[in-house]
Design a protein around this motif. Sequence first.
Motif, PDB file in Angstrom:
ATOM      1  N   UNK B   9       0.833  -1.198   0.000  1.00 55.78           N
ATOM      2  CA  UNK B   9       0.000   0.000   0.000  1.00 55.78           C
ATOM      3  C   UNK B   9       0.870   1.251   0.000  1.00 55.78           C
ATOM      4  N   UNK B  10       0.344   2.292  -0.610  1.00 52.48           N
ATOM      5  CA  UNK B  10       0.982   3.605  -0.640  1.00 52.48           C
ATOM      6  C   UNK B  10      -0.092   4.666  -0.540  1.00 52.48           C
ATOM      7  N   UNK B  11       0.288   5.807  -0.014  1.00 55.37           N
ATOM      8  CA  UNK B  11      -0.622   6.951   0.075  1.00 55.37           C
ATOM      9  C   UNK B  11       0.029   8.164  -0.576  1.00 55.37           C
ATOM     10  N   UNK B  12      -0.771   8.908  -1.317  1.00 52.23           N
ATOM     11  CA  UNK B  12      -0.282  10.131  -1.961  1.00 52.23           C
ATOM     12  C   UNK B  12      -1.301  11.235  -1.731  1.00 52.23           C
ATOM     13  N   UNK B  13      -0.831  12.438  -1.585  1.00 46.63           N
ATOM     14  CA  UNK B  13      -1.735  13.584  -1.445  1.00 46.63           C
ATOM     15  C   UNK B  13      -2.227  14.017  -2.812  1.00 46.63           C
ATOM     16  N   UNK B  14      -3.415  14.579  -2.862  1.00 44.70           N
ATOM     17  CA  UNK B  14      -3.902  15.101  -4.144  1.00 44.70           C
ATOM     18  C   UNK B  14      -2.913  16.110  -4.719  1.00 44.70           C
ATOM     19  N   UNK B  15      -2.583  15.924  -5.999  1.00 46.50           N
ATOM     20  CA  UNK B  15      -1.593  16.779  -6.639  1.00 46.50           C
ATOM     21  C   UNK B  15      -0.165  16.337  -6.427  1.00 46.50           C
ATOM     22  N   UNK B  16       0.041  15.369  -5.571  1.00 46.23           N
ATOM     23  CA  UNK B  16       1.383  14.903  -5.267  1.00 46.23           C
ATOM     24  C   UNK B  16       1.906  13.866  -6.255  1.00 46.23           C
ATOM     25  N   UNK B  71      16.861  -1.212 -10.484  1.00 46.95           N
ATOM     26  CA  UNK B  71      16.684  -2.654 -10.648  1.00 46.95           C
ATOM     27  C   UNK B  71      15.241  -3.118 -10.590  1.00 46.95           C
ATOM     28  N   UNK B  72      14.335  -2.173 -10.576  1.00 52.79           N
ATOM     29  CA  UNK B  72      12.910  -2.520 -10.557  1.00 52.79           C
ATOM     30  C   UNK B  72      12.181  -1.775 -11.675  1.00 52.79           C
ATOM     31  N   UNK B  73      11.018  -2.252 -12.033  1.00 51.41           N
ATOM     32  CA  UNK B  73      10.119  -1.484 -12.880  1.00 51.41           C
ATOM     33  C   UNK B  73       9.394  -0.497 -11.980  1.00 51.41           C
ATOM     34  N   UNK B  74       9.092   0.659 -12.514  1.00 53.94           N
ATOM     35  CA  UNK B  74       8.461   1.704 -11.718  1.00 53.94           C
ATOM     36  C   UNK B  74       7.319   2.350 -12.477  1.00 53.94           C
ATOM     37  N   UNK B  75       6.276   2.678 -11.728  1.00 53.04           N
ATOM     38  CA  UNK B  75       5.154   3.444 -12.255  1.00 53.04           C
ATOM     39  C   UNK B  75       5.092   4.725 -11.431  1.00 53.04           C
ATOM     40  N   UNK B  76       5.256   5.859 -12.085  1.00 54.81           N
ATOM     41  CA  UNK B  76       5.220   7.145 -11.402  1.00 54.81           C
ATOM     42  C   UNK B  76       3.947   7.890 -11.761  1.00 54.81           C
ATOM     43  N   UNK B  77       3.286   8.364 -10.742  1.00 54.47           N
ATOM     44  CA  UNK B  77       2.077   9.164 -10.902  1.00 54.47           C
ATOM     45  C   UNK B  77       2.426  10.578 -10.440  1.00 54.47           C
ATOM     46  N   UNK B  78       2.350  11.521 -11.356  1.00 48.13           N
ATOM     47  CA  UNK B  78       2.690  12.912 -11.050  1.00 48.13           C
ATOM     48  C   UNK B  78       1.423  13.758 -11.131  1.00 48.13           C
ATOM     49  N   UNK B  79       1.046  14.358 -10.013  1.00 50.26           N
ATOM     50  CA  UNK B  79      -0.183  15.138  -9.969  1.00 50.26           C
ATOM     51  C   UNK B  79      -1.384  14.240  -9.724  1.00 50.26           C
ATOM     52  N   UNK B  80      -1.358  13.501  -8.619  1.00 51.80           N
ATOM     53  CA  UNK B  80      -2.404  12.516  -8.326  1.00 51.80           C
ATOM     54  C   UNK B  80      -3.785  13.164  -8.246  1.00 51.80           C
ATOM     55  N   UNK B  81      -4.752  12.460  -8.787  1.00 48.65           N
ATOM     56  CA  UNK B  81      -6.146  12.879  -8.746  1.00 48.65           C
ATOM     57  C   UNK B  81      -6.942  11.891  -7.895  1.00 48.65           C
ATOM     58  N   UNK B  82      -8.061  12.331  -7.334  1.00 49.84           N
ATOM     59  CA  UNK B  82      -8.865  11.405  -6.515  1.00 49.84           C
ATOM     60  C   UNK B  82      -9.253  10.143  -7.270  1.00 49.84           C
ATOM     61  N   UNK B  83      -9.465  10.266  -8.572  1.00 53.22           N
ATOM     62  CA  UNK B  83      -9.877   9.100  -9.368  1.00 53.22           C
ATOM     63  C   UNK B  83      -8.740   8.106  -9.601  1.00 53.22           C
ATOM     64  N   UNK B 102       2.451  -9.195 -10.048  1.00 55.19           N
ATOM     65  CA  UNK B 102       2.789  -8.837  -8.684  1.00 55.19           C
ATOM     66  C   UNK B 102       1.546  -8.902  -7.809  1.00 55.19           C
ATOM     67  N   UNK B 103       1.742  -8.780  -6.511  1.00 55.91           N
ATOM     68  CA  UNK B 103       0.631  -8.908  -5.581  1.00 55.91           C
ATOM     69  C   UNK B 103      -0.284  -7.687  -5.522  1.00 55.91           C
ATOM     70  N   UNK B 104       0.154  -6.597  -6.159  1.00 56.91           N
ATOM     71  CA  UNK B 104      -0.678  -5.398  -6.214  1.00 56.91           C
ATOM     72  C   UNK B 104      -0.309  -4.376  -5.161  1.00 56.91           C
ATOM     73  N   UNK B 105      -0.522  -3.111  -5.496  1.00 55.66           N
ATOM     74  CA  UNK B 105      -0.334  -1.994  -4.563  1.00 55.66           C
ATOM     75  C   UNK B 105      -1.647  -1.237  -4.456  1.00 55.66           C
ATOM     76  N   UNK B 106      -2.140  -1.116  -3.235  1.00 54.57           N
ATOM     77  CA  UNK B 106      -3.358  -0.325  -3.013  1.00 54.57           C
ATOM     78  C   UNK B 106      -2.937   1.124  -2.835  1.00 54.57           C
ATOM     79  N   UNK B 107      -3.327   1.969  -3.787  1.00 49.51           N
ATOM     80  CA  UNK B 107      -2.958   3.379  -3.738  1.00 49.51           C
ATOM     81  C   UNK B 107      -4.121   4.198  -3.200  1.00 49.51           C
ATOM     82  N   UNK B 108      -3.849   4.929  -2.142  1.00 49.34           N
ATOM     83  CA  UNK B 108      -4.835   5.822  -1.544  1.00 49.34           C
ATOM     84  C   UNK B 108      -4.444   7.258  -1.860  1.00 49.34           C
ATOM     85  N   UNK B 109      -5.411   8.057  -2.311  1.00 43.79           N
ATOM     86  CA  UNK B 109      -5.180   9.483  -2.560  1.00 43.79           C
ATOM     87  C   UNK B 109      -5.871  10.242  -1.441  1.00 43.79           C
ATOM     88  N   UNK B 110      -5.071  10.773  -0.557  1.00 44.16           N
ATOM     89  CA  UNK B 110      -5.621  11.371   0.669  1.00 44.16           C
ATOM     90  C   UNK B 110      -4.820  12.581   1.112  1.00 44.16           C
TER      91      UNK B 110
END
Lengths: 120, 110
Positions: B9-16, B71-83, B102-110
Amino acid sequence: QVQLVQSGAEVKKPGASVKVSCKASGYTFSNYGINWVRQAPGQGLEWLGWISAKNGNTKYAQKVQGRVTLTTDTSTGTASMELRSLRSDDSAVYYCARAFSSSWYLFDSWGQGTLVTVSS
Amino acid sequence: QAVVTQEPSLTVSPGGTVTLTCGSSTGAVTSGHYPYWFQQKPGQAPRTLIYDTNTKHSWTPARFSGSLLGGKAALTLSGAQPEDEAEYYCLLSYSGAPVLFGGGTKLTVL
């Protein structure tokens, strides 16, 4: 547009078999392949296998090899997945997803999913 | 058999900005693993965002990007939106497997 429509939910007893279908539209079915993926309740995604609609070549995940058979019917544009000797841990939502005819790559379009419940 | 690892799991702020990673138990992830990234919202089928490490589909929002990082694959989200709140899965290809999620990452935008 590309669309994959799957058959409806199934309830099966342990030891039985289930066959899930995936009807394609919006593209030339025989020029592509189909992946099958499942997701147990509250769990992650698990790849089950791939079939080429061009020549019937298949690849299966080790975990289900021997219990699963993938087929295609190019006359109807339909792919099917049959899973035998069902166990309770086969309960999951089963998805089909478009692939290339030569390998599993693509995953650009997914079916809506079919819930399979295995329960005595 | 290889194991594909993701942050649970990961958490990101809106716009972060946030980076999700995808590692392999066999060693460094390379372009030869053809990394894919999928987004799945509750009750919906997965949707492919990124394939072949960093290639986007026509429907992939510009704020998502894929790369190889440390050494890993990465997905970067720049400017997170609630959706963007969703479960994110990576996929790697192996010569024998040949496809593992992979087992999945639950992303929370908060």
